[in-house]
Design a protein around this motif. Sequence first.
Motif: not given
Lengths: 484, 100
Positions: A396-397, A461-462, A466-468, A473-476
């Motif tokens: 979803f994220a 993990g999935v 999601f909660f992280a 995304f900031d890392l990406a």
Amino acid sequence: MEFFNSADLLHALPLIFLMSWATILLLVAAFARAASERIMPALAAAGLLLTGYFAARQFGNPASAFNGMFAADGFSAFITLLLVLSGLLAIALSSDYLKRMSLNRPEYYVLMLFSITGMMLMASAADLIVVFLALELLSIPLYVLAAFAQPEPRSEEAGLKYFLLGAFASGFLLFGIALVYGATATTSLTGIFIAAQSGLEQPLYLLIGAALILVGLAFKVAAVPFHMWTPDVYEGSPTSVTAFMAAGAKIGGFAALIRIFIVALPSISEQIVPVLWALTALTLIGGNLLAIAQNNVKRMLAYSSISHAGFLLMALVVYGQDAARFDVVASALFYLLAFIITSSGSWGVVIALEKQAGKGLEFSDYAGLGRTQPVLALAMAVFMLSFTGVPPTLGFAGKFYLFRAVLEGEYVGLAILGMLASLISAYYYLRLIVVMYMQTGNPKIHSERWLNLTTVGAAIGVVVLFFASEPLFDLAALALLHVN
Amino acid sequence: MVPVSYYLALAAILFALGALGVLIRRNAIIIFMSIELMLNAANLLFVAFARSFESLDGQIYVFFVIAVAAAEVAVGLALIVTIFRTKHSIDIDELSSMKG
């Protein structure tokens, strides 16, 4: 002129290390065969972990090496980390499966490592000819891996089909590279950008060349209408190879597409974006509609991976717009991360249910799994929901950031198409959940330590990641391309 | 000097012949040869352009491509031989055990 110096070698350290490691392992496999059958998975995993460590240290100081042919930047480091993750998951899925299917030959892991080197080079290639070499380094070991279960006819068939269509596609890629070289007198990505800026004698060559390069890479990432090989190859290959191929080859192909288009070809975005748009729309619709008709879970997942290539292509459509460009890269990387974990986990469940000679792969074989194997069924349900894009899952994220980037680029039509595609996909993903929980049956599963660990770990993990997703995304988003 | 557009036309024709061969021939070895034709069409183009730009880059790429093609031959022929051992045929129309 200096060909290279020690700094260049240092920038290419993850790649050089993994290549040497794989070569050493090949010798180990040749000279200590009996021992290597036991220790090879551990050795291969150790090599990947060290590669990941070297790549992580490169994060944040972009550099170019080997006279501008090789880029070591955040983008390549991030892709390398994704590849390490998918390689580790693939090794964990393989080790018990290979023993069970009596395919436990140590070359398997060596070929996998060689292929991963090719994928890493795809992300680092700053010159079209390096892209070509990387693509071949990625593909040739995969052709062998697809046929690894020989003399099983379906696996041989998968290997030959993959080989013929893959080589056909690299023909297109190479001819495209030659035309781009003819238009710009260079194959360096930044060189092409500069040449295109300052006006070309033959702009048509560049355009046709770029289109042929797109065709060549679209084959690799299995975009419709270049997807014909995917279902057969995914079904015929040993399932652990399919799991690796679905994640790894996709990462490599998209890494090259993103770098080539963003670094070298922004000047022709006006002409190429409509083509990308059409390719994306076809892939989204085609992949999802064809998946509905499948009764074999392996084939269904193959078509589903085609449709996910469509979602990733959505990000590429926006590439021409300066404002949205970096969000696009970040959202594609994040989507890849979500896809790798979800896909590897779901292949793990397929492996747990698979029996000898391609049995145990139909939807009906999953009937009653919810009652007899609640943990495994729950994990599969989580993966299917993540593929569909239902919160709270990583899928979803991934879709959220992707659609946001597409909307920022003001491609509303494309975003709506993506939503529709997700809706269609819900049909066949949820169908599997219905079969698992609402139909009766008594499926037999193989309970193997690493397999269970990977599947359950991926499912956790999935949900947990999601909660992280914000920090991820900031890392990406830090994984910037080193543009010029 | 022969203008580069002549070479381009020849390369395009060879490439199209190769692509057609892949699409219409049914023998795996012939398909494979057609693919080699496509790669060599690209090689011709590299050499022709390199000559017109008076640069060596394009000519060196050809060596890369030849080396890669040789690696592909090794793997491709091995695959074809294994198929022949199981099926006693390399007709790709007979490779249809998977459908859908």
